[in-house]
Design a protein around this motif. Sequence first.
Motif, PDB file in Angstrom:
ATOM      1  N   THR A 182     -30.501 -57.826  13.623  1.00  0.00           N
ATOM      2  CA  THR A 182     -31.801 -57.961  14.286  1.00  0.00           C
ATOM      3  C   THR A 182     -31.689 -57.565  15.755  1.00  0.00           C
ATOM      4  O   THR A 182     -32.513 -56.809  16.269  1.00  0.00           O
ATOM      5  CB  THR A 182     -32.329 -59.402  14.170  1.00  0.00           C
ATOM      6  N   LEU A 183     -30.664 -58.056  16.424  1.00  0.00           N
ATOM      7  CA  LEU A 183     -30.493 -57.764  17.840  1.00  0.00           C
ATOM      8  C   LEU A 183     -30.228 -56.279  18.085  1.00  0.00           C
ATOM      9  O   LEU A 183     -30.698 -55.717  19.079  1.00  0.00           O
ATOM     10  CB  LEU A 183     -29.360 -58.610  18.430  1.00  0.00           C
ATOM     11  N   ASN A 184     -29.510 -55.635  17.196  1.00  0.00           N
ATOM     12  CA  ASN A 184     -29.274 -54.198  17.341  1.00  0.00           C
ATOM     13  C   ASN A 184     -30.568 -53.406  17.198  1.00  0.00           C
ATOM     14  O   ASN A 184     -30.792 -52.420  17.909  1.00  0.00           O
ATOM     15  CB  ASN A 184     -28.240 -53.715  16.338  1.00  0.00           C
ATOM     16  N   LYS A 185     -31.444 -53.835  16.296  1.00  0.00           N
ATOM     17  CA  LYS A 185     -32.745 -53.171  16.136  1.00  0.00           C
ATOM     18  C   LYS A 185     -33.603 -53.357  17.387  1.00  0.00           C
ATOM     19  O   LYS A 185     -34.224 -52.414  17.874  1.00  0.00           O
ATOM     20  CB  LYS A 185     -33.480 -53.727  14.911  1.00  0.00           C
ATOM     21  N   VAL A 186     -33.634 -54.580  17.898  1.00  0.00           N
ATOM     22  CA  VAL A 186     -34.393 -54.869  19.117  1.00  0.00           C
ATOM     23  C   VAL A 186     -33.837 -54.050  20.278  1.00  0.00           C
ATOM     24  O   VAL A 186     -34.583 -53.463  21.058  1.00  0.00           O
ATOM     25  CB  VAL A 186     -34.354 -56.381  19.445  1.00  0.00           C
ATOM     26  N   GLY A 187     -32.510 -53.992  20.375  1.00  0.00           N
ATOM     27  CA  GLY A 187     -31.874 -53.226  21.443  1.00  0.00           C
ATOM     28  C   GLY A 187     -32.224 -51.753  21.393  1.00  0.00           C
ATOM     29  O   GLY A 187     -32.498 -51.134  22.423  1.00  0.00           O
ATOM     30  N   VAL A 239     -20.431 -58.151  26.214  1.00  0.00           N
ATOM     31  CA  VAL A 239     -21.586 -57.803  25.378  1.00  0.00           C
ATOM     32  C   VAL A 239     -22.457 -59.049  25.212  1.00  0.00           C
ATOM     33  O   VAL A 239     -21.978 -60.115  24.871  1.00  0.00           O
ATOM     34  CB  VAL A 239     -21.122 -57.270  24.006  1.00  0.00           C
ATOM     35  N   ASP A 240     -23.739 -58.887  25.499  1.00  0.00           N
ATOM     36  CA  ASP A 240     -24.688 -60.010  25.463  1.00  0.00           C
ATOM     37  C   ASP A 240     -25.966 -59.521  24.782  1.00  0.00           C
ATOM     38  O   ASP A 240     -26.972 -59.230  25.433  1.00  0.00           O
ATOM     39  CB  ASP A 240     -24.953 -60.494  26.882  1.00  0.00           C
ATOM     40  N   ARG A 241     -25.903 -59.381  23.465  1.00  0.00           N
ATOM     41  CA  ARG A 241     -27.015 -58.781  22.713  1.00  0.00           C
ATOM     42  C   ARG A 241     -28.375 -59.442  22.938  1.00  0.00           C
ATOM     43  O   ARG A 241     -29.376 -58.749  22.962  1.00  0.00           O
ATOM     44  CB  ARG A 241     -26.669 -58.736  21.228  1.00  0.00           C
ATOM     45  N   PRO A 242     -28.453 -60.768  23.098  1.00  0.00           N
ATOM     46  CA  PRO A 242     -29.787 -61.353  23.315  1.00  0.00           C
ATOM     47  C   PRO A 242     -30.371 -61.071  24.711  1.00  0.00           C
ATOM     48  O   PRO A 242     -31.519 -61.376  24.973  1.00  0.00           O
ATOM     49  CB  PRO A 242     -29.561 -62.861  23.147  1.00  0.00           C
ATOM     50  N   HIS A 243     -29.589 -60.474  25.609  1.00  0.00           N
ATOM     51  CA  HIS A 243     -30.017 -60.276  26.992  1.00  0.00           C
ATOM     52  C   HIS A 243     -30.827 -58.988  27.136  1.00  0.00           C
ATOM     53  O   HIS A 243     -30.351 -57.909  26.817  1.00  0.00           O
ATOM     54  CB  HIS A 243     -28.784 -60.202  27.895  1.00  0.00           C
ATOM     55  N   LEU A 244     -32.042 -59.121  27.634  1.00  0.00           N
ATOM     56  CA  LEU A 244     -32.911 -57.981  27.953  1.00  0.00           C
ATOM     57  C   LEU A 244     -33.327 -58.113  29.408  1.00  0.00           C
ATOM     58  O   LEU A 244     -33.619 -59.214  29.879  1.00  0.00           O
ATOM     59  CB  LEU A 244     -34.157 -57.969  27.065  1.00  0.00           C
TER      60      LEU A 244
END
Length: 56
Positions: free
Chosen positions: A11-16, A34-39
Amino acid sequence: MSPKSLYNVTTLNKVGAITKRLGVTWGGTWTKAVDRPHLKLNRIGHFQKVIKLKVK
């Protein structure tokens, strides 16, 4: 969507992938921590212009 799925790597990769196209900095591309939830919005004015262009 359950809160647990918000931390799912797929999910996070798609959002990214989506947010990168909009000019948003995504923590999933960081090399040291690496901090996938960080935008992060780089420039709010720029982001608003991009959204307007994408919606049209």
